[in-house]
Design an enzyme around this catalytic site. Structure first.
Site, PDB file in Angstrom:
ATOM      1  N   GLU A 145      -5.939 -10.870  -1.337  1.00 25.50           N
ATOM      2  CA  GLU A 145      -6.777 -10.634  -0.146  1.00 25.50           C
ATOM      3  C   GLU A 145      -8.256 -10.585  -0.530  1.00 25.50           C
ATOM      4  O   GLU A 145      -9.006  -9.711  -0.080  1.00 25.50           O
ATOM      5  CB  GLU A 145      -6.368  -9.314   0.529  1.00 25.50           C
ATOM      6  CG  GLU A 145      -4.894  -9.233   0.864  1.00 25.50           C
ATOM      7  CD  GLU A 145      -4.514  -7.984   1.664  1.00 25.50           C
ATOM      8  OE1 GLU A 145      -5.392  -7.265   2.176  1.00 25.50           O
ATOM      9  OE2 GLU A 145      -3.290  -7.731   1.769  1.00 25.50           O
ATOM     10  N   HIS A 191     -10.178  -6.473  -2.447  1.00 29.48           N
ATOM     11  CA  HIS A 191     -11.247  -6.324  -1.446  1.00 29.48           C
ATOM     12  C   HIS A 191     -12.425  -5.659  -2.158  1.00 29.48           C
ATOM     13  O   HIS A 191     -12.425  -4.451  -2.379  1.00 29.48           O
ATOM     14  CB  HIS A 191     -10.778  -5.434  -0.292  1.00 29.48           C
ATOM     15  CG  HIS A 191      -9.737  -6.069   0.562  1.00 29.48           C
ATOM     16  ND1 HIS A 191      -9.994  -7.180   1.356  1.00 29.48           N
ATOM     17  CD2 HIS A 191      -8.431  -5.772   0.762  1.00 29.48           C
ATOM     18  CE1 HIS A 191      -8.885  -7.517   1.993  1.00 29.48           C
ATOM     19  NE2 HIS A 191      -7.926  -6.693   1.645  1.00 29.48           N
ATOM     20  N   GLU A 219       0.808  -1.229   0.000  1.00 29.25           N
ATOM     21  CA  GLU A 219       0.000   0.000   0.000  1.00 29.25           C
ATOM     22  C   GLU A 219       0.843   1.282   0.000  1.00 29.25           C
ATOM     23  O   GLU A 219       0.628   2.180   0.804  1.00 29.25           O
ATOM     24  CB  GLU A 219      -0.970  -0.014   1.192  1.00 29.25           C
ATOM     25  CG  GLU A 219      -1.901  -1.217   1.151  1.00 29.25           C
ATOM     26  CD  GLU A 219      -2.906  -1.245   2.307  1.00 29.25           C
ATOM     27  OE1 GLU A 219      -2.810  -0.418   3.222  1.00 29.25           O
ATOM     28  OE2 GLU A 219      -3.797  -2.116   2.269  1.00 29.25           O
ATOM     29  N   ASN A 241       2.295  -5.126  -3.164  1.00 32.74           N
ATOM     30  CA  ASN A 241       0.896  -5.497  -2.890  1.00 32.74           C
ATOM     31  C   ASN A 241       0.080  -4.234  -2.610  1.00 32.74           C
ATOM     32  O   ASN A 241       0.522  -3.356  -1.859  1.00 32.74           O
ATOM     33  CB  ASN A 241       0.897  -6.412  -1.657  1.00 32.74           C
ATOM     34  CG  ASN A 241      -0.438  -7.092  -1.388  1.00 32.74           C
ATOM     35  OD1 ASN A 241      -0.975  -7.758  -2.285  1.00 32.74           O
ATOM     36  ND2 ASN A 241      -0.972  -6.945  -0.183  1.00 32.74           N
ATOM     37  N   ASP A 244     -12.036 -10.602  -0.833  1.00 27.36           N
ATOM     38  CA  ASP A 244     -13.321 -10.765  -0.162  1.00 27.36           C
ATOM     39  C   ASP A 244     -14.320  -9.850  -0.849  1.00 27.36           C
ATOM     40  O   ASP A 244     -13.939  -8.929  -1.560  1.00 27.36           O
ATOM     41  CB  ASP A 244     -13.256 -10.578   1.362  1.00 27.36           C
ATOM     42  CG  ASP A 244     -12.619  -9.297   1.834  1.00 27.36           C
ATOM     43  OD1 ASP A 244     -12.498  -8.349   1.035  1.00 27.36           O
ATOM     44  OD2 ASP A 244     -12.243  -9.235   3.030  1.00 27.36           O
TER      45      ASP A 244
HETATM   46  C1  XIL Z   1      -6.138  -6.218   8.322  1.00 22.54           C
HETATM   47  C2  XIL Z   1      -6.486  -7.388   9.242  1.00 22.54           C
HETATM   48  O1  XIL Z   1      -7.385  -8.222   8.574  1.00 22.54           O
HETATM   49  C3  XIL Z   1      -7.086  -6.874  10.525  1.00 22.54           C
HETATM   50  O2  XIL Z   1      -7.273  -7.949  11.454  1.00 22.54           O
HETATM   51  C4  XIL Z   1      -6.184  -5.820  11.149  1.00 22.54           C
HETATM   52  O3  XIL Z   1      -6.825  -5.279  12.278  1.00 22.54           O
HETATM   53  C5  XIL Z   1      -5.881  -4.722  10.148  1.00 22.54           C
HETATM   54  O4  XIL Z   1      -5.316  -5.286   8.969  1.00 22.54           O
HETATM   55  N1  XIL Z   1      -4.898  -4.703   3.610  1.00 22.54           N
HETATM   56  C6  XIL Z   1      -3.856  -5.440   4.111  1.00 22.54           C
HETATM   57  C7  XIL Z   1      -4.066  -6.300   5.307  1.00 22.54           C
HETATM   58  O5  XIL Z   1      -2.788  -5.479   3.483  1.00 22.54           O
HETATM   59  O6  XIL Z   1      -2.909  -6.445   6.069  1.00 22.54           O
HETATM   60  C8  XIL Z   1      -5.196  -5.774   6.167  1.00 22.54           C
HETATM   61  O7  XIL Z   1      -5.433  -6.714   7.206  1.00 22.54           O
HETATM   62  C9  XIL Z   1      -6.437  -5.547   5.324  1.00 22.54           C
HETATM   63  C10 XIL Z   1      -6.179  -4.527   4.239  1.00 22.54           C
END
Ligand code: XIL
Length: 374
Positions: A284, A256, A179, A220, A286
């Site tokens: 990641e 996401h 990020e 990422n 969802d």
């Molecule tokens: C999130 C986790 O799922 C949570 O449990 C934590 O509180 C915060 O981080 N992008 C990412 C992940 O790269 O590391 C994040 O994970 C979600 C968004």
């Protein structure tokens, strides 16, 4: 060309799995003690083949983020994690605040447990994540304002070396930088940019290659899957890094998704990064939606999961498809996006949802026409 022997073995394992029709967990290619027939509970909706089994012959890893607390206390969670997935990512356990809560005093316990779980279950590990602006240890944020650029650089380099060396040889893909762009496509105004300037990204990848030369090194981020300023800016940076000989191996598309924001141009965006001679991965996935879930929203979730996996299958260099947790009970979504949830493949009681069936169906269809492992 005759099939490679390992692919024949896999095909045999798949056939055995198909005949067992295991409950909920599906079936893994991992050797497990042979159950006697009377211990098998009949399932109302038998899932004969798992995600991992269906993906194996086409050379794709299906992964999940793992919540360490749940892994330690729930047998059902462990069983699904092992049965359905061939790759795991620590949801939090490898982040800097988790591994170095006190400066110079490491706590690898949770992350080591996850690596051990992965090894027991014949899974690969995505390392997540080394350079980020969130979940930094309190001792670091407390000093941030007064750190000199040299001190900041030394701290970051030490972190990358210490963590990667601890897990050396155990990590398949590392999210080296996470990020680094903001939502408008500018480099994020974080500690690293402020103290070190934009070169912190190239430096991080160079240090990472030195620390563990066998790990695949990934950039990422989220929203790279949508065409627009952010995806374009990341593309321009990564192209430049590659051109400059910076050791970067892949790009992770977090994916996401939210039923309110429509379907991304995932395939197109992954393909253009892949065309830079990089691996790509969905890291990641969802699909959240406002609660309560309507039938229309669930249909949209099912469609978005399917399309996301189809996009990965359509891009030859897409090496893994990872969901950010598999159950609504441990999902990060309700804590992060107010009023939204139901983003995962299983409900909070660990019962499979149509989203899981949709992914299984996409994989079944693609294994009828294998094209990746040729
Ligand atoms: C999130 C986790 O799922 C949570 O449990 C934590 O509180 C915060 O981080 N992008 C990412 C992940 O790269 O590391 C994040 O994970 C979600 C968004």
């Amino acid at each position: 060309m005759p099939p490679h022997p390992s692919r024949l073995l896999l095909a045999g394992a798949v056939a055995v799995c198909a005949s067992l029709a295991l409950v909920m967990t599906g079936c893994s290619s991992t050797p497990t003690p042979k159950p006697t027939p009377h211990t098998l509970t009949p399932s109302p909706t038998p899932t004969a083949l798992s995600l991992r089994d269906l993906a194996a012959p086409i050379g794709l890893r299906i992964g999940t983020a793992i919540n360490n607390d749940t892994l330690a206390r729930s047998t059902a969670y462990r069983s699904i994690a092992a049965g359905q997935f061939s790759s795991v990512t620590a949801e939090n356990a490898m982040k800097w605040s988790a591994v170095e809560p006190v400066q110079g005093k490491y706590n690898w316990a949770a992350a080591d447990e996850l690596v051990a779980f992965a090894q027991q279950n014949d899974q690969l590990v995505r390392g997540h994540t080394l350079v980020w602006y969130k979940q930094l240890p309190g001792w670091l944020t407390a000093q941030a304002a007064t750190l000199t650029p040299d001190a900041t650089r030394a701290i970051l380099k030490k972190h990358i070396f210490d963590e990667m060396k601890h897990f050396k040889g155990e990590i398949w893909q590392w999210d080296v930088v996470n990020e680094a762009f903001d939502d408008k496509g500018n480099l994020r105004d974080n500690l690293w940019l402020q103290k070190l300037g934009p070169d912190y990204i190239a430096d991080a990848f160079r240090w990472a290659r030195d620390a563990d030369p066998d790990a695949l090194l990934f950039y990422n981020d989220y929203d790279l899957e949508f065409s627009g300023a952010k995806s374009n800016a990341a593309y321009a940076l990564i192209k430049k890094l590659k051109g400059d000989g910076v050791p970067i191996d892949g790009v992770g598309f977090q994916t996401h998704l939210d039923t309110r924001y429509g379907v991304p141009d995932l395939q197109k965006n992954m393909q253009r990064f892949a065309d830079l001679h990089l691996d790509v991965a969905e890291t990641e996935v969802d699909v959240r939606t406002p609660l309560p879930v309507t039938p229309e929203a669930q249909a949209a979730q099912v469609a978005e999961y399917s399309r996301s996996l189809q996009a990965c299958l359509a891009v030859r260099r897409c090496v893994s498809f990872t969901v950010w947790g598999f159950d609504d009970g441990t999902s990060w979504v309700p804590n992060t996006f107010k009023g939204e949830g139901a983003a995962d493949l299983y409900n909070a009681d660990l019962q499979p949802k149509p989203q899981l069936d949709a992914l299984l169906k996409v994989l079944k269809e693609s294994s009828d026409a294998p094209h990746r492992a040729d």
